[in-house]
Design a protein around this motif. Sequence first.
Motif: not given
Length: 210
Positions: A22-25, A34-42, A45-48
């Motif tokens: 997850v950290n690498k992803i 950019g930062a927005r993509a990191g928030t989208a990944v978060d 992961m929260a959805n999962l």
Amino acid sequence: MLVTLLVLVWLPLSAPALQFEVNKIRQTAVSRFGARAGTAVDRWMANLESARGLSERRQLDAVNDFWNMNVMAGEDIHIWGQLDYWATPVETLGKAAADCEDFVIGKYFSLLHLGVPNEKLRLIYVRAQVGGQSIAHMVLGYYPTPQSEPLLLDNLSGSIRPASQRPDLTPVFSFNSQGVYVGNAQKGSVDSISRWRGLLEKMRKEGFVP
């Protein structure tokens, strides 16, 4: 000390675990988009995590809703400047836009993460009737049993419905990581699909370890 979080996905039939680093992803998403993509990944992961432990049917709804609501539908030529491009889930979340294959890819790997058996899932190429035209399209099929009518997860529809309730779709062939199918008969190896091989290679570099 940096601790890398591994989310393990155990597939059936003694298949190797699919690991999410997850950290690498997240780092990959931020460095590329950019930062927005990191928030989208978060959010992904929260959805999962919120879907973990639900029935498979409710997991289908959670995953389908996440991708349909967080990603805009578009064409590869406008998103990637290519006629046909298979994006990883990180790339799709980074762009917040996807064509039909990319929606299906995101949903497929999300459900594998949640423990849905691989043999219950197929990426299905179809011809779809849209606006009076027949277009190439892809949906994700979920088969509760090997002989079941599949439930279809589709970015063109907000609801998950049985195939018999989608007369606008005509199946062509389907595949998953175990093979390529025409009807219920396996016709070959998924390795014959070059874009699938390329997709998995990109995902390994991003932190997904099939």
